[in-house]
Design an enzyme around this catalytic site. Structure first.
Site, PDB file in Angstrom:
ATOM      1  CG  HIS A 123      -1.913   0.972   1.387  1.00  0.00           C
ATOM      2  ND1 HIS A 123      -1.677   2.253   1.805  1.00  0.00           N
ATOM      3  CD2 HIS A 123      -3.241   0.889   1.146  1.00  0.00           C
ATOM      4  CE1 HIS A 123      -2.827   2.918   1.821  1.00  0.00           C
ATOM      5  NE2 HIS A 123      -3.788   2.118   1.431  1.00  0.00           N
ATOM      6  CG  ASP A 200       0.550  -2.485   6.045  1.00  0.00           C
ATOM      7  OD1 ASP A 200      -0.414  -2.659   6.818  1.00  0.00           O
ATOM      8  OD2 ASP A 200       0.461  -1.838   4.985  1.00  0.00           O
ATOM      9  CD  GLN A 203      -7.027  -4.367   3.945  1.00  0.00           C
ATOM     10  OE1 GLN A 203      -7.933  -5.158   4.218  1.00  0.00           O
ATOM     11  NE2 GLN A 203      -7.259  -3.091   3.698  1.00  0.00           N
ATOM     12  CE  LYS A 226      -7.600  -0.257   6.302  1.00  0.00           C
ATOM     13  NZ  LYS A 226      -8.104   0.177   5.010  1.00  0.00           N
ATOM     14  CB  CYS A 365      -3.752   3.271  -1.628  1.00  0.00           C
ATOM     15  SG  CYS A 365      -4.880   4.591  -1.257  1.00  0.00           S
TER      16      CYS A 365
HETATM   17  N1  PMP Z   1      -1.813  -0.771   4.490  1.00  0.00           N
HETATM   18  C1  PMP Z   1      -2.786  -1.458   3.888  1.00  0.00           C
HETATM   19  C2  PMP Z   1      -2.465  -2.819   3.329  1.00  0.00           C
HETATM   20  C3  PMP Z   1      -4.069  -0.926   3.797  1.00  0.00           C
HETATM   21  O1  PMP Z   1      -5.030  -1.614   3.191  1.00  0.00           O
HETATM   22  C4  PMP Z   1      -4.322   0.350   4.345  1.00  0.00           C
HETATM   23  C5  PMP Z   1      -5.693   0.988   4.258  1.00  0.00           C
HETATM   24  N2  PMP Z   1      -6.337   0.822   3.045  1.00  0.00           N
HETATM   25  C6  PMP Z   1      -3.269   1.023   4.967  1.00  0.00           C
HETATM   26  C7  PMP Z   1      -2.047   0.438   5.021  1.00  0.00           C
HETATM   27  C8  PMP Z   1      -3.462   2.386   5.562  1.00  0.00           C
HETATM   28  O2  PMP Z   1      -4.346   2.334   6.626  1.00  0.00           O
HETATM   29  P1  PMP Z   1      -4.892   3.681   7.287  1.00  0.00           P
HETATM   30  O3  PMP Z   1      -5.454   4.492   6.167  1.00  0.00           O
HETATM   31  O4  PMP Z   1      -5.941   3.200   8.236  1.00  0.00           O
HETATM   32  O5  PMP Z   1      -3.741   4.335   7.963  1.00  0.00           O
END
Ligand code: PMP
Length: 407
Positions: A123, A200, A203, A226, A365
């Site tokens: 991401h 990270d 997910q 999440k 993203c």
């Molecule tokens: N890493 C991953 C794999 C994600 O899916 C997301 C959110 N879509 C994030 C990081 C960022 O999370 P946040 O916007 O809650 O900081």
């Protein structure tokens, strides 16, 4: 407790509504999850009966609020099996947790010419912080490529290491594809070269049992929203010895032991990394959410979501002209990314919305991943524990309709 989706749905009031004349089918859970009454009421109750700033007062409410904040920290500790509660830092979310590590780790350990390993699947929140820091310092980013079957290329990963590799940062589960990466293997390989690893888990936390001691990662980041908690609260787990080695991220109140005009003595963990008034109500909502998930059982949830995913794959496979990504593998969470040949994912999303079905569209993203796969984006349906096979039927009907209208 036996898994009962009808009962679970009653815990999520937002699901009970119609959109454009159809029952709402919320399949945008990878973007954010809906909140159970247990979380909504915990937050309301906090403001009605418990609110005061934490760590600052001698009065009753401040002590209560502080106790609940620290209990929330312990709940997170147990949820991910951290060794100590002070290895849990509350942040705004995954993005802030990663920025915290990228900023402070680079201040302490990264010099010009050093190397940072990330992946093409990451991401943006695990790409941009490292990339920008690398640019500033004159360090180098190396990215693990993705294979034709949507996996991280482990062989290529092993070849990226050099004596200059300072850290590996990679995602556990892909938000765009649902692929579960074999992170233990990646962590072990890095450790054989004395390189620390950040995971990270944005997910994976809501789908998989996470045990940070078993994984042995140095850092792990996730977001509350999440996993059924409020927005604006997240977690950075770090091994004590590593958090101790890093300088503070932000400076201000709550993170100090003493201050003179000339100098400051910082707090010990975890407060060293929690400058200012933190989102203590969010932390309380996270506690309520994790308690809710634990009561149902993360393994039960994972099993049910897998059933939904398999059901959806079987149905979508029967529609000609629909391409879907990374569905052949077992190591996958309940994320289904697809395209209708000849149609733009955005138009697909709009038509699905007309039929009450909420999916996400675009590049999610993950621009580098989309460039590697040579696709402009996808429509993404992501299932949570409160979705049903009837909802998937409505989703499939909407996909058929979109295909009819757009091609
Ligand atoms: N890493 C991953 C794999 C994600 O899916 C997301 C959110 N879509 C994030 C990081 C960022 O999370 P946040 O916007 O809650 O900081």
């Amino acid at each position: 407790m036996a898994f009962d989706v009808r009962k679970i749905r009653k815990d999520f009031p937002v699901l009970d509504q119609t959109v454009n004349g159809y029952p709402l089918v919320y399949l945008d859970n990878a973007a954010t999850t809906q909140k159970p009454t247990a979380v909504i009421e915990a937050v309301a109750d906090f403001y009605k009966k418990k609110n005061a700033n934490v760590h600052r007062g001698v009065h009753y409410l401040s002590n209560l609020s502080t106790d609940l904040y620290e209990q929330a920290r312990k709940t997170v500790q147990h949820f991910i099996n951290a060794r100590h509660d002070y290895e849990i830092i509350f942040t705004r979310g995954t993005t802030e947790s990663i920025n915290l590590v990228a900023t402070t780790f680079s201040q302490a350990f990264i010099k010009p010419g050093d190397e940072i390993i990330i992946t093409v699947m990451d991401h943006h929140s695990n790409i941009v912080p490292w990339q920008q820091i690398a640019k500033r310092i004159g360090a180098k980013i190396k990215a693990v490529p993705v294979t034709d079957d949507y996996q991280l290329d482990f062989e290529a990963y092993t070849k990226l290491f050099s004596p200059k590799t300072k850290i590996v940062a990679l995602l556990h589960v892909s938000n765009s594809l649902g692929t579960i990466n074999p992170i233990k293997k990646f962590i072990d390989f890095a450790h054989e070269r004395d390189v620390p690893v950040l995971i990270d888990a944005a997910q994976s936390i809501q789908h998989e049992r996470i045990d940070v001691q078993e994984l042995d990662c140095e850092f792990l980041a996730f977001s509350g929203h999440k996993i059924y908690a409020e927005t604006g609260i997240g977690v950075l787990y770090g091994k004590e010895e590593w958090l101790d080695k890093l300088p503070p991220y932000q400076y201000g109140g709550d993170m100090i032991k003493d201050v003179t005009i000339e100098d400051t003595i910082f707090q010990d963990l975890p407060l060293k990394f929690e400058a200012g008034t933190n989102n203590y109500v969010g932390a309380y909502s996270l506690k309520a959410a994790l308690d809710y998930v634990s009561q149902i059982g993360i393994e039960e949830i994972a099993k049910y979501e897998k059933h939904l995913l398999n059901y959806a794959i079987e149905k979508i496979q029967q529609i000609d002209g629909v391409t879907f990504y990374a569905t052949k593998q077992d190591n996958k969470v309940s994320v289904l990314s697809f395209n209708i040949e000849g149609a733009h994912n955005y138009d697909v999303g709009m038509i699905l919305d007309q039929m009450g079905v909420a999916v996400r569209t675009g590049k999610h993203c993950t621009h580098p991943l989309m460039y590697a796969l040579k696709i402009p984006g996808t429509a993404r349906a992501s299932f949570a524990m409160y979705n049903t096979t009837e909802e998937i039927d409505q989703f499939i009907e909407a996909v058929k309709k979109a295909k009819q209208m757009l091609t």
